[in-house]
Design an enzyme around this catalytic site. Structure first.
Site, PDB file in Angstrom:
ATOM      1  N   ASP A  61     -10.341   3.680   1.483  1.00  0.00           N
ATOM      2  CA  ASP A  61     -10.670   3.138   2.818  1.00  0.00           C
ATOM      3  C   ASP A  61     -11.397   4.176   3.677  1.00  0.00           C
ATOM      4  O   ASP A  61     -12.435   3.879   4.284  1.00  0.00           O
ATOM      5  CB  ASP A  61      -9.400   2.700   3.556  1.00  0.00           C
ATOM      6  CG  ASP A  61      -8.892   1.351   3.072  1.00  0.00           C
ATOM      7  OD1 ASP A  61      -9.707   0.540   2.591  1.00  0.00           O
ATOM      8  OD2 ASP A  61      -7.680   1.103   3.180  1.00  0.00           O
TER       9      ASP A  61
ATOM     10  N   LYS B 260       0.808  -1.232   0.000  1.00  0.00           N
ATOM     11  CA  LYS B 260       0.000   0.000   0.000  1.00  0.00           C
ATOM     12  C   LYS B 260       0.844   1.287   0.000  1.00  0.00           C
ATOM     13  O   LYS B 260       0.458   2.271  -0.629  1.00  0.00           O
ATOM     14  CB  LYS B 260      -0.945   0.009   1.199  1.00  0.00           C
ATOM     15  CG  LYS B 260      -2.183  -0.857   0.998  1.00  0.00           C
ATOM     16  CD  LYS B 260      -3.074  -0.794   2.215  1.00  0.00           C
ATOM     17  CE  LYS B 260      -4.528  -0.713   1.815  1.00  0.00           C
ATOM     18  NZ  LYS B 260      -5.458  -0.694   2.941  1.00  0.00           N
TER      19      LYS B 260
HETATM   20  P1  NAD Z   1      -2.699  -2.102  11.712  1.00  0.00           P
HETATM   21  O1  NAD Z   1      -1.872  -3.262  12.122  1.00  0.00           O
HETATM   22  O2  NAD Z   1      -2.165  -1.129  10.749  1.00  0.00           O
HETATM   23  O3  NAD Z   1      -3.135  -1.289  13.040  1.00  0.00           O
HETATM   24  C1  NAD Z   1      -3.634  -1.966  14.164  1.00  0.00           C
HETATM   25  C2  NAD Z   1      -4.020  -0.940  15.239  1.00  0.00           C
HETATM   26  O4  NAD Z   1      -4.567  -1.646  16.346  1.00  0.00           O
HETATM   27  C3  NAD Z   1      -2.831  -0.136  15.781  1.00  0.00           C
HETATM   28  O5  NAD Z   1      -3.255   1.184  16.045  1.00  0.00           O
HETATM   29  C4  NAD Z   1      -2.507  -0.861  17.099  1.00  0.00           C
HETATM   30  O6  NAD Z   1      -1.887   0.006  18.044  1.00  0.00           O
HETATM   31  C5  NAD Z   1      -3.906  -1.219  17.546  1.00  0.00           C
HETATM   32  N1  NAD Z   1      -3.942  -2.315  18.490  1.00  0.00           N
HETATM   33  C6  NAD Z   1      -3.636  -3.623  18.248  1.00  0.00           C
HETATM   34  N2  NAD Z   1      -3.773  -4.325  19.376  1.00  0.00           N
HETATM   35  C7  NAD Z   1      -4.193  -3.454  20.350  1.00  0.00           C
HETATM   36  C8  NAD Z   1      -4.517  -3.579  21.728  1.00  0.00           C
HETATM   37  N3  NAD Z   1      -4.467  -4.769  22.353  1.00  0.00           N
HETATM   38  N4  NAD Z   1      -4.907  -2.481  22.392  1.00  0.00           N
HETATM   39  C9  NAD Z   1      -4.991  -1.289  21.790  1.00  0.00           C
HETATM   40  N5  NAD Z   1      -4.694  -1.099  20.480  1.00  0.00           N
HETATM   41  C10 NAD Z   1      -4.300  -2.174  19.782  1.00  0.00           C
HETATM   42  O7  NAD Z   1      -4.064  -2.724  11.203  1.00  0.00           O
HETATM   43  P2  NAD Z   1      -5.168  -2.040  10.262  1.00  0.00           P
HETATM   44  O8  NAD Z   1      -4.870  -2.347   8.861  1.00  0.00           O
HETATM   45  O9  NAD Z   1      -5.340  -0.628  10.689  1.00  0.00           O
HETATM   46  O10 NAD Z   1      -6.455  -2.924  10.654  1.00  0.00           O
HETATM   47  C11 NAD Z   1      -7.092  -2.771  11.913  1.00  0.00           C
HETATM   48  C12 NAD Z   1      -8.446  -3.477  11.868  1.00  0.00           C
HETATM   49  O11 NAD Z   1      -9.249  -2.844  10.868  1.00  0.00           O
HETATM   50  C13 NAD Z   1      -8.382  -4.961  11.453  1.00  0.00           C
HETATM   51  O12 NAD Z   1      -9.350  -5.658  12.192  1.00  0.00           O
HETATM   52  C14 NAD Z   1      -8.755  -4.944   9.977  1.00  0.00           C
HETATM   53  O13 NAD Z   1      -9.357  -6.150   9.549  1.00  0.00           O
HETATM   54  C15 NAD Z   1      -9.764  -3.802   9.967  1.00  0.00           C
HETATM   55  N6  NAD Z   1      -9.902  -3.108   8.671  1.00  0.00           N
HETATM   56  C16 NAD Z   1     -11.163  -2.929   8.229  1.00  0.00           C
HETATM   57  C17 NAD Z   1     -11.381  -2.245   7.054  1.00  0.00           C
HETATM   58  C18 NAD Z   1     -12.789  -2.060   6.585  1.00  0.00           C
HETATM   59  O14 NAD Z   1     -12.990  -1.647   5.435  1.00  0.00           O
HETATM   60  N7  NAD Z   1     -13.773  -2.335   7.426  1.00  0.00           N
HETATM   61  C19 NAD Z   1     -10.297  -1.709   6.339  1.00  0.00           C
HETATM   62  C20 NAD Z   1      -9.013  -1.897   6.839  1.00  0.00           C
HETATM   63  C21 NAD Z   1      -8.831  -2.606   8.018  1.00  0.00           C
END
Ligand code: NAD
Length: 287
Positions: free
Chosen positions: A107, A71
């Protein structure tokens, strides 16, 4: 449509891609509208990103969706970026217009569009955003570009914190009218105080995602009130513990699946100029 000598290709690049529902979703839409297009998933590493973009040019593909780890890696290989893609620092959709490759990021748009479908505009709203990863950055940039009044971003103060500060500075520069502040998620007193005066509470962390279905960053329903709009990016399970708690408190809730479908619909619109039958796709792929 049968594949013929004139069929044009689109695809998903990233790794892993085998589990992706994008080929089923886009090919369904191509068939529905009689588009002579076909969509495949290609496993591409970060190091291979430049080669994949060159292939997209050489094969005159209509475009591609981009997932991790490509990305941000695609940025130097594209001809132009939309303001959202620039502010986020990542691209999830590439459109090829006669050899000119534009990088979009749908997104954050998927997030705000899902809210619009529930009758809510982010313009003028105070938002508490939990998380600082890819999804959170996309939401922050799009909400700021769509004139949110205030964004209070809470994240773990971990090794990614300096990167998150950089992302927020980029978003502030792109949307200077939005007040954006970054806070340590460990400061629970401040988090509760900011939720009390917010219009929207948005979980953009992984917390609550299967198999951690009991995970929730809000310790008690008493932190919520019925006027608060509560959203989650997590789409597996479709209703997270946070959303269930919010629904039981009488809050309007928006789920991650709605965001996912809306970001896909926007990519389809960018490729084709057509609207995606979102509810049909929801039933077909996620029932
Ligand atoms: P990422 O790895 O880039 O970010 C993860 C985030 O979660 C970080 O801010 C991290 O600090 C936080 N985190 C993780 N464990 C934690 C905890 N125990 N306590 C507090 N914070 C915590 O991941 P991402 O790509 O941002 O994805 C995050 C979620 O969003 C995933 O579940 C993914 O499937 C979902 N997502 C959904 C869409 C959609 O269109 N609905 C799009 C992208 C991602």
């Amino acid at each position: 449509m049968p594949i013929t000598g004139t069929t044009r290709m689109l695809g998903l690049i990233g790794n892993p891609v085998e589990h992706s529902k994008s080929p089923a979703m886009y090919n369904y839409c191509f068939r529905k509208y009689g588009l002579d297009w076909a969509y495949l998933a290609f496993s591409v590493s970060a190091e291979q990103t430049g080669d994949a973009i060159q292939a997209l040019r050489t094969l005159n593909m209509r475009g591609a969706n981009v997932t991790m780890p490509c990305k941000s890696a695609v940025l130097p290989y594209l001809d132009c970026l939309t303001p959202a893609a620039k502010a986020i620092g990542a691209v999830n959709t590439i459109v090829n217009d006669s050899g000119l490759l534009t990088g979009h990021n749908t997104d954050g748009f998927g997030y705000t569009e899902n809210l619009r479908r529930h009758g809510v505009s982010v313009s003028g709203k105070k938002i508490v955003l939990l998380g600082g990863g890819g999804a959170a950055t996309a939401i922050a940039a799009q909400a700021a570009l769509e004139d949110a009044a205030e964004l209070r971003v809470f994240n773990l103060k971990d090794a990614f914190w300096p990167k998150l500060e950089e992302s927020m500075s980029r978003i502030r520069a792109a949307a200077p009218n939005c007040k954006i502040t970054l806070h340590d998620l460990a400061d629970q007193e401040l988090l509760r105080e900011k939720i009390e005066s917010a219009d929207i509470l948005s979980n953009a962390t992984r917390v609550g995602m299967a198999p951690d279905e009991d995970g929730c960053l809000i310790p008690s329903p008493e932190w919520l009130r019925k006027e608060l709009i509560v959203t989650d990016v997590v789409y597996a399970p479709p209703e997270t513990k946070l959303l269930r708690m919010a629904r039981e408190m009488g809050c309007l809730t928006c789920d991650g699946l709605g965001m996912l479908l809306c970001q896909g619909a926007e990519a389809f619109r960018l490729y084709s100029g057509l609207g995606m039958p979102v509810e049909e796709i929801r039933k077909l792929l996620y029932a």
